[in-house]
Design a protein around this motif. Structure first.
Motif, PDB file in Angstrom:
ATOM      1  N   PRO A   1       2.815   5.763   9.260  1.00  0.00           N
ATOM      2  CA  PRO A   1       2.751   7.185   9.602  1.00  0.00           C
ATOM      3  C   PRO A   1       4.004   7.968   9.209  1.00  0.00           C
ATOM      4  O   PRO A   1       3.930   9.172   9.007  1.00  0.00           O
ATOM      5  CB  PRO A   1       2.562   7.191  11.118  1.00  0.00           C
ATOM      6  CG  PRO A   1       2.104   5.822  11.478  1.00  0.00           C
ATOM      7  CD  PRO A   1       2.614   4.907  10.417  1.00  0.00           C
ATOM      8  N   VAL A   2       5.138   7.293   9.074  1.00  0.00           N
ATOM      9  CA  VAL A   2       6.366   7.994   8.668  1.00  0.00           C
ATOM     10  C   VAL A   2       6.226   8.474   7.222  1.00  0.00           C
ATOM     11  O   VAL A   2       6.521   9.636   6.913  1.00  0.00           O
ATOM     12  CB  VAL A   2       7.613   7.098   8.842  1.00  0.00           C
ATOM     13  CG1 VAL A   2       8.859   7.802   8.334  1.00  0.00           C
ATOM     14  CG2 VAL A   2       7.772   6.684  10.304  1.00  0.00           C
ATOM     15  N   THR A   3       5.762   7.595   6.357  1.00  0.00           N
ATOM     16  CA  THR A   3       5.521   7.997   4.967  1.00  0.00           C
ATOM     17  C   THR A   3       4.415   9.041   4.911  1.00  0.00           C
ATOM     18  O   THR A   3       4.505  10.015   4.159  1.00  0.00           O
ATOM     19  CB  THR A   3       5.159   6.778   4.100  1.00  0.00           C
ATOM     20  OG1 THR A   3       6.294   5.902   4.054  1.00  0.00           O
ATOM     21  CG2 THR A   3       4.773   7.181   2.687  1.00  0.00           C
ATOM     22  N   GLN A   4       3.389   8.861   5.705  1.00  0.00           N
ATOM     23  CA  GLN A   4       2.304   9.840   5.743  1.00  0.00           C
ATOM     24  C   GLN A   4       2.855  11.221   6.096  1.00  0.00           C
ATOM     25  O   GLN A   4       2.481  12.219   5.471  1.00  0.00           O
ATOM     26  CB  GLN A   4       1.237   9.424   6.756  1.00  0.00           C
ATOM     27  CG  GLN A   4       0.072  10.399   6.768  1.00  0.00           C
ATOM     28  CD  GLN A   4      -0.881  10.164   7.912  1.00  0.00           C
ATOM     29  OE1 GLN A   4      -0.464   9.992   9.052  1.00  0.00           O
ATOM     30  NE2 GLN A   4      -2.172  10.174   7.608  1.00  0.00           N
TER      31      GLN A   4
ATOM     32  N   ALA B   1       0.830  -1.213   0.000  1.00  0.00           N
ATOM     33  CA  ALA B   1       0.000   0.000   0.000  1.00  0.00           C
ATOM     34  C   ALA B   1       0.860   1.257   0.000  1.00  0.00           C
ATOM     35  O   ALA B   1       0.601   2.207  -0.762  1.00  0.00           O
ATOM     36  CB  ALA B   1      -0.936  -0.005   1.207  1.00  0.00           C
ATOM     37  N   VAL B   2       1.874   1.271   0.838  1.00  0.00           N
ATOM     38  CA  VAL B   2       2.733   2.445   0.942  1.00  0.00           C
ATOM     39  C   VAL B   2       3.586   2.593  -0.326  1.00  0.00           C
ATOM     40  O   VAL B   2       3.782   3.699  -0.833  1.00  0.00           O
ATOM     41  CB  VAL B   2       3.606   2.369   2.211  1.00  0.00           C
ATOM     42  CG1 VAL B   2       4.613   3.506   2.256  1.00  0.00           C
ATOM     43  CG2 VAL B   2       2.721   2.379   3.453  1.00  0.00           C
TER      44      VAL B   2
ATOM     45  N   ALA C   1      11.514   8.939  -3.344  1.00  0.00           N
ATOM     46  CA  ALA C   1      12.255   7.772  -3.829  1.00  0.00           C
ATOM     47  C   ALA C   1      13.115   7.162  -2.724  1.00  0.00           C
ATOM     48  O   ALA C   1      13.179   5.933  -2.575  1.00  0.00           O
ATOM     49  CB  ALA C   1      13.118   8.158  -5.028  1.00  0.00           C
ATOM     50  N   GLU C   2      13.761   8.008  -1.938  1.00  0.00           N
ATOM     51  CA  GLU C   2      14.592   7.494  -0.850  1.00  0.00           C
ATOM     52  C   GLU C   2      13.741   6.842   0.238  1.00  0.00           C
ATOM     53  O   GLU C   2      14.155   5.847   0.835  1.00  0.00           O
ATOM     54  CB  GLU C   2      15.471   8.603  -0.286  1.00  0.00           C
ATOM     55  CG  GLU C   2      16.591   8.971  -1.246  1.00  0.00           C
ATOM     56  CD  GLU C   2      17.432  10.136  -0.790  1.00  0.00           C
ATOM     57  OE1 GLU C   2      17.127  10.761   0.243  1.00  0.00           O
ATOM     58  OE2 GLU C   2      18.434  10.424  -1.487  1.00  0.00           O
ATOM     59  N   ARG C   3      12.549   7.350   0.497  1.00  0.00           N
ATOM     60  CA  ARG C   3      11.650   6.714   1.463  1.00  0.00           C
ATOM     61  C   ARG C   3      11.233   5.340   0.950  1.00  0.00           C
ATOM     62  O   ARG C   3      11.173   4.382   1.714  1.00  0.00           O
ATOM     63  CB  ARG C   3      10.417   7.595   1.731  1.00  0.00           C
ATOM     64  CG  ARG C   3       9.427   6.981   2.690  1.00  0.00           C
ATOM     65  CD  ARG C   3       9.992   6.842   4.093  1.00  0.00           C
ATOM     66  NE  ARG C   3       9.115   6.038   4.929  1.00  0.00           N
ATOM     67  CZ  ARG C   3       9.529   5.334   5.965  1.00  0.00           C
ATOM     68  NH1 ARG C   3      10.798   5.361   6.327  1.00  0.00           N
ATOM     69  NH2 ARG C   3       8.674   4.623   6.658  1.00  0.00           N
ATOM     70  N   ALA C   4      10.955   5.252  -0.342  1.00  0.00           N
ATOM     71  CA  ALA C   4      10.585   3.959  -0.924  1.00  0.00           C
ATOM     72  C   ALA C   4      11.689   2.931  -0.702  1.00  0.00           C
ATOM     73  O   ALA C   4      11.433   1.814  -0.236  1.00  0.00           O
ATOM     74  CB  ALA C   4      10.267   4.115  -2.413  1.00  0.00           C
ATOM     75  N   VAL C   5      12.906   3.303  -1.004  1.00  0.00           N
ATOM     76  CA  VAL C   5      14.024   2.377  -0.825  1.00  0.00           C
ATOM     77  C   VAL C   5      14.189   2.005   0.652  1.00  0.00           C
ATOM     78  O   VAL C   5      14.447   0.849   0.991  1.00  0.00           O
ATOM     79  CB  VAL C   5      15.331   2.973  -1.395  1.00  0.00           C
ATOM     80  CG1 VAL C   5      16.524   2.096  -1.059  1.00  0.00           C
ATOM     81  CG2 VAL C   5      15.223   3.151  -2.899  1.00  0.00           C
ATOM     82  N   ALA C   6      13.989   2.977   1.529  1.00  0.00           N
ATOM     83  CA  ALA C   6      14.149   2.720   2.963  1.00  0.00           C
ATOM     84  C   ALA C   6      13.158   1.685   3.480  1.00  0.00           C
ATOM     85  O   ALA C   6      13.433   1.010   4.477  1.00  0.00           O
ATOM     86  CB  ALA C   6      14.001   4.024   3.755  1.00  0.00           C
ATOM     87  N   ILE C   7      12.006   1.551   2.814  1.00  0.00           N
ATOM     88  CA  ILE C   7      11.036   0.549   3.256  1.00  0.00           C
ATOM     89  C   ILE C   7      11.064  -0.698   2.362  1.00  0.00           C
ATOM     90  O   ILE C   7      10.188  -1.551   2.456  1.00  0.00           O
ATOM     91  CB  ILE C   7       9.601   1.122   3.346  1.00  0.00           C
ATOM     92  CG1 ILE C   7       9.092   1.562   1.973  1.00  0.00           C
ATOM     93  CG2 ILE C   7       9.531   2.244   4.367  1.00  0.00           C
ATOM     94  CD1 ILE C   7       7.592   1.743   1.905  1.00  0.00           C
ATOM     95  N   GLY C   8      12.059  -0.799   1.490  1.00  0.00           N
ATOM     96  CA  GLY C   8      12.230  -1.999   0.684  1.00  0.00           C
ATOM     97  C   GLY C   8      11.494  -2.008  -0.641  1.00  0.00           C
ATOM     98  O   GLY C   8      11.307  -3.058  -1.241  1.00  0.00           O
TER      99      GLY C   8
END
Length: 155
Positions: free
Chosen positions: A131-134, A15-16, A68-75
């Motif tokens: 919530p971090v991504t939010q 979802a994220v 993009a960096e947040r995406a990588v940080a969550i795999g």
């Protein structure tokens, strides 16, 4: 090959990841639309709008990197390839050639409103799973809304 272990469940990561990928496409295309307008702008308010478009480009490019960096940080692997953006964007494209400043202001106002609407949907979609991504999406949305207000005030 090294991979990043996600702190999220598979369901939350899906979802994220979708929210982040959609945000990335929107921000990449926003930077391209704004730069296209910047290069081809004409009219009595050229200087003000020309410089304001660079603010939008800077915001979009900074947001792209953060998303993009947040995406990588969550795999999740972000996909900012030109083909991906071209295939997935829903933003209206500007006409080719010279663009009157009034039309650019109206077009950018509309584009920003569309992106803000989708970002607000993504904020709601990431509330429970991450919530971090939010928080990241809220921060970017605040800046998009500020730019929207400034462009809308010129119409």
């Amino acid at each position: 090959m090294a991979t990043v272990k996600s702190p999220l469940t598979d369901e939350a990561m899906k979802a994220v990841g979708e929210a982040l990928q959609g945000s990335l496409v929107d921000l990449i295309d926003l930077s391209l639309v704004a730069k296209q307008a910047h290069w081809n702008l004409t009219g009595r308010n050229f200087k003000v709008v020309h410089e304001h478009l660079d603010e939008v480009v800077a915001l979009a490019r900074g947001g792209q990197d953060d998303v993009a960096e947040r995406a990588v940080a969550i795999g999740v692997n972000p996909d900012g390839r030109a083909r991906t953006v071209a295939d997935r964007t829903t933003l209206p494209q500007l006409e080719a050639g010279y663009l009157d400043d009034d039309k650019v202001v109206a077009a950018v106002t509309d584009v920003l409103a569309q992106i803000i609407g989708r970002f607000r949907e993504r904020i709601a979609a990431t509330d429970e799973p991450d919530p971090v991504t939010q928080d990241l999406l809220i921060s970017i949305t605040a800046e998009l809304e500020k730019q929207h207000w400034m462009f809308q005030a010129q119409t």
